[in-house]
Design a protein around this motif. Structure first.
Motif, short mmCIF file in Angstrom:
data_model
loop_
_atom_site.label_atom_id
_atom_site.label_comp_id
_atom_site.label_asym_id
_atom_site.label_seq_id
_atom_site.Cartn_x
_atom_site.Cartn_y
_atom_site.Cartn_z
N GLN A 1 -42.04 -25.95 -23.93
CA GLN A 1 -42.29 -27.41 -24.02
C GLN A 1 -43.46 -27.93 -24.16
O GLN A 1 -43.87 -28.92 -24.57
CB GLN A 1 -41.37 -27.99 -22.74
CG GLN A 1 -41.17 -29.55 -22.94
CD GLN A 1 -39.94 -29.78 -23.92
OE1 GLN A 1 -39.14 -28.77 -24.69
NE2 GLN A 1 -39.45 -31.18 -24.28
N ALA A 2 -44.41 -27.62 -23.10
CA ALA A 2 -45.87 -28.01 -23.05
C ALA A 2 -46.74 -27.87 -24.40
O ALA A 2 -47.76 -28.36 -24.24
CB ALA A 2 -46.49 -27.27 -21.86
N ASN A 3 -46.45 -26.85 -25.12
CA ASN A 3 -47.42 -26.67 -26.19
C ASN A 3 -46.47 -26.77 -27.51
O ASN A 3 -45.87 -25.81 -27.81
CB ASN A 3 -47.90 -25.22 -25.88
CG ASN A 3 -48.70 -24.88 -27.33
OD1 ASN A 3 -49.02 -25.70 -28.15
ND2 ASN A 3 -48.93 -23.57 -27.48
N TYR A 4 -46.71 -27.77 -28.19
CA TYR A 4 -45.71 -27.96 -29.37
C TYR A 4 -46.32 -27.18 -30.55
O TYR A 4 -45.83 -27.37 -31.66
CB TYR A 4 -45.89 -29.54 -29.61
CG TYR A 4 -44.87 -30.23 -29.06
CD1 TYR A 4 -43.45 -30.26 -29.61
CD2 TYR A 4 -45.18 -30.84 -27.76
CE1 TYR A 4 -42.40 -31.30 -28.81
CE2 TYR A 4 -44.13 -31.48 -27.25
CZ TYR A 4 -42.93 -31.57 -27.73
OH TYR A 4 -42.08 -32.52 -26.87
N GLY A 5 -47.60 -26.55 -30.61
CA GLY A 5 -48.03 -25.85 -31.83
C GLY A 5 -46.98 -24.86 -32.27
O GLY A 5 -46.76 -23.96 -31.61
#
Lengths: 114, 113
Positions: free
Chosen positions: B97-101
């Motif tokens: 969730q914290a990294n949308y890349g």
């Protein structure tokens, strides 16, 4: 619902000229914003992303983007375009919720003249 | 490190035939997605998975099914192909969730005749 609009379908610039690709978003809160690039026949590659903080974001390949809340924009810029920058560029925003997917704009195709 | 691998890269199907597209990632990513890309339409989400054993519908799920039996694999099935499913299909994955890349695969170009 959140959405993202890229007003320009196709842009042609001369090599060495500056570039600005437009992206406007519709989002209820401070959005996460992304720019991806797709070279012909390839998948998409992340250029840069904005989560919070400094509104000017630096990315790879000499690109930068500026988040402007007042204009609901996240335009991509490059001071001097190279022939290898010819590609399609996509702006994207997450729709919210837990699924974590991205909503993509329809893309802007960049052509570079010698 | 291969990243996201899609197979096959190209395929031609006859109307009514079935096939499965495979997406494999070696990054231990939780989230996986299938998009289709059509000229002037950008990328549209077909189905996605937020973890092993889970799947959910995206924006354009009709005519497609998916499975995520193993964390590293996300399969997209066409039960009865139609010409409207002619497209380029992209798989993408991300860690959490914290990294949308996203990391994207290189795509599968499918033609249904």
């Amino acid at each position: 619902a959140q959405s993202v609009t890229q007003p320009d379908i196709h842009i042609t610039v001369s090599e060495g000229a500056s570039l600005e690709l437009r992206c406007n978003y519709s989002y209820g809160a401070t959005p996460y914003l992304f720019w991806y690039v797709q070279s012909p026949g390839q998948g998409l590659q992340l250029l840069l992303k904005y989560f919070s903080g400094d509104t000017l974001v630096q990315g790879i390949k000499g690109f930068e983007a500026e988040f402007k809340r007042s204009q609901s924009s996240f335009n991509l810029r490059k001071p001097s375009v190279h022939w290898s920058d010819a590609a399609e560029y996509f702006c994207a925003v997450p729709p919210g919720g837990s699924q974590g997917n991205l909503i993509f704009g329809k893309g802007t195709k960049l052509s570079v003249k010698p | 490190n291969a990243g996201v691998t899609q197979t096959p890269k190209f395929r031609v199907l006859k109307t009514g035939q079935s096939m499965t597209l495979l997406c494999a990632q070696d990054m231990n990513h939780e989230y996986m997605y299938w998009y289709r890309q059509d000229p002037g339409m950008g990328l549209r989400l077909i189905h996605y998975s937020v973890g092993e054993g889970t799947t959910a519908k995206g924006e354009v799920p009709d005519g497609y099914n998916v499975s995520r039996l193993k964390k590293q694999n996300f399969l997209l099935g066409l039960e009865s192909a139609a010409p409207s499913q002619t497209s380029v299909y992209f798989c993408a994955s991300r860690w959490g969730q914290a990294n949308y890349g996203y990391t994207f695969g290189s795509g599968t170009r499918l033609t249904v005749v």
